[in-house]
Write an enzyme that holds these catalytic residues in place. Structure first.
Site, PDB file in Angstrom:
ATOM      1  N   ASP A  91       0.867  -1.182   0.000  1.00 12.12           N
ATOM      2  CA  ASP A  91       0.000   0.000   0.000  1.00 12.12           C
ATOM      3  C   ASP A  91       0.901   1.228   0.000  1.00 12.12           C
ATOM      4  O   ASP A  91       1.242   1.789   1.044  1.00 12.12           O
ATOM      5  CB  ASP A  91      -0.919  -0.026   1.213  1.00 12.12           C
ATOM      6  N   ALA A  92       1.293   1.605  -1.213  1.00  7.09           N
ATOM      7  CA  ALA A  92       2.368   2.591  -1.391  1.00  7.09           C
ATOM      8  C   ALA A  92       1.861   3.872  -2.052  1.00  7.09           C
ATOM      9  O   ALA A  92       2.510   4.900  -1.987  1.00  7.09           O
ATOM     10  CB  ALA A  92       3.475   1.977  -2.237  1.00  7.09           C
ATOM     11  N   LYS A  93       0.729   3.801  -2.724  1.00  6.10           N
ATOM     12  CA  LYS A  93       0.119   4.960  -3.389  1.00  6.10           C
ATOM     13  C   LYS A  93       1.135   5.709  -4.244  1.00  6.10           C
ATOM     14  O   LYS A  93       1.240   6.927  -4.198  1.00  6.10           O
ATOM     15  CB  LYS A  93      -0.577   5.845  -2.364  1.00  6.10           C
ATOM     16  N   ARG A  94       1.877   4.971  -5.043  1.00  6.06           N
ATOM     17  CA  ARG A  94       2.894   5.556  -5.899  1.00  6.06           C
ATOM     18  C   ARG A  94       2.303   6.021  -7.224  1.00  6.06           C
ATOM     19  O   ARG A  94       1.112   5.852  -7.493  1.00  6.06           O
ATOM     20  CB  ARG A  94       4.004   4.516  -6.164  1.00  6.06           C
TER      21      ARG A  94
ATOM     22  N   ASP B  96      -1.548  10.146   1.479  1.00  7.26           N
ATOM     23  CA  ASP B  96      -2.388   9.073   2.021  1.00  7.26           C
ATOM     24  C   ASP B  96      -3.329   9.708   3.041  1.00  7.26           C
ATOM     25  O   ASP B  96      -3.288  10.921   3.231  1.00  7.26           O
ATOM     26  CB  ASP B  96      -1.483   7.999   2.655  1.00  7.26           C
TER      27      ASP B  96
END
Lengths: 276, 276
Positions: A91-94, B96
């Site tokens: 869960d890195a939201k890159r 996030d």
């Protein structure tokens, strides 16, 4: 892991639970502080206590990066400890320009380079197609694209009206041209129960990763009412509600109890939907 | 570093150049491979060769993460090697939910926890205010928010029309309520020359981080025509054009030559605008 295998795991375990591995050093039970790496030991014991009840683990990279080099090492070792038959989510939201996103794909998918090979990574959509495509070049690896998130700020941009619909609807509609439901999932917050019907119209076959059940206020029943599809199509995440059920010596046992409660709710839902 | 100090550095160095430290192992000059950490040695020699010509360094985190644990260590050591009077940018494109963004802020701003304390971090806007705010809790530290990027995919969502304007315009308009120009910059690709006039209307006082000059096709003159403001207001990045000017033993010397060319162009522009 491909979609068929993921659905098989859901049927075997009678669960579509994802456990968020988001450890904070201040919340680690004191008796673990004697270990050389207390956070890693915490994660290992959580995995041991829950691995027969969940189908996915989701470490959020922020919780590791904030611990510096030791944190990145803990992320790698946590990935290495995950059972192979459990779907792993970075869960890195890159997301960055094409050649740079290709490096993020290496970071999370290419074990030869980075010592990690997650099944999936969460990606932010703002930079568009070439920021997402490099993650799709790996067979049986997945992009989990942010669509409608569970936080307060979701309304700042995601609900903006465009000529074709709300921005999050556009994200789903346009990105579904980049990959089919064998490689693309969407993040949809559980606090958005009423929107699930709408999302299933746009993404009937995609798995949805659903954070926000429990601590953030979403209800499992609301999510499932409209979110389930013929291959389940949901991975419902719980982090704090499970991993911090107790901060004492019984933390793993209590984490298991909380995971078991969710698994049992999910089993009833899967049975009612005739998916098991 | 605050805005006044940044403008002072621009005036002292007669430059608003940012050097992108985006090393790829395959492109490291072969004579450096004898070092224990060739990428770190490469970065150090690039910094030594350019530090009097630029006002900012911008390592893109993807280039480090793709090398696993060793890569993260190289990122930390690269930050530690940067001169204190040069503005440092963690080009990480993070973002996030609130409590998680707070951990990313720790990762890049809180040296006591993570061994790094950059002056700024690039942030993706999709998740809204609470995904950005935690980065603003550090005095003299900056958010550099993605607005209009230089890649092909910028048109997938950033140009979407909303009732108030294009999405990227909304990102600037709404986020300017979260922080003023003392803590908020925007990423605006140099390939978007014609849009700079419009952006300056929305963000007259903010610094803009401008990638895409050179390798990606943008022109410095176009950017400056509408992008300059009374405190310069621009940080123009070049990565590949400088750091890979040569892949031979003269790489640092050739990097300096390319940086010098840009510095001289910038000096002429600053003089013409009466900013020095």
């Amino acid at each position: 892991m491909n979609k068929k295998q993921l659905f098989e795991q859901i049927q075997i375990k009678k669960s579509f639970l994802c456990v968020g591995l988001d450890p904070v050093l201040e919340n680690i039970p004191p008796h673990l502080l004697k270990y050389e790496n207390p956070v890693l030991e915490f994660n290992k014991q959580i995995i041991d206590a829950t691995k027969d009840l969940c189908v996915a683990y989701k470490p959020n990279t922020a919780f590791y990066e904030c611990m510096g080099l030791k944190g990145w090492e803990t992320l790698i070792k946590t990935w290495q400890y995950m059972p192979e038959d459990i779907f792993s989510i970075a869960d890195a939201k890159r997301g960055d320009i094409g050649n740079t996103s290709a490096m993020y794909a290496d970071a999370f998918f290419n074990e030869a380079k980075s010592d990690m090979s997650f099944d999936s990574v969460t990606v932010a959509p703002y930079m568009g197609k070439d920021s997402v495509s490099p993650f799709l070049n790996y067979k049986d690896k997945w992009v989990i694209l942010l669509a409608l998130t569970s936080n307060a700020g979701h309304s700042d941009f995601q609900l903006h009206k465009t000529p074709e619909g709300k921005l999050y609807e556009e994200v789903i509609r346009i990105s579904s041209q980049w990959a089919d439901s064998e490689q693309m999932m969407y993040v949809v917050g559980a606090t958005r129960g009423l929107e699930f019907q709408n999302i299933r119209r746009l993404a009937p076959d995609n798995f949805l990763l659903v954070p926000g059940v429990g601590a953030q206020g979403g209800s499992l029943a609301d999510v499932c009412e409209f979110g389930l599809n013929k291959e389940c199509g949901l991975l419902v995440n719980s982090s704090r509600g499970i991993i911090y059920a107790s901060k004492g010596e019984d933390f793993a046992e209590r984490a298991r109890e909380e995971a078991l409660k969710l698994q049992q709710e999910m089993e009833a839902i899967l049975l009612a939907a005739k998916l098991i």
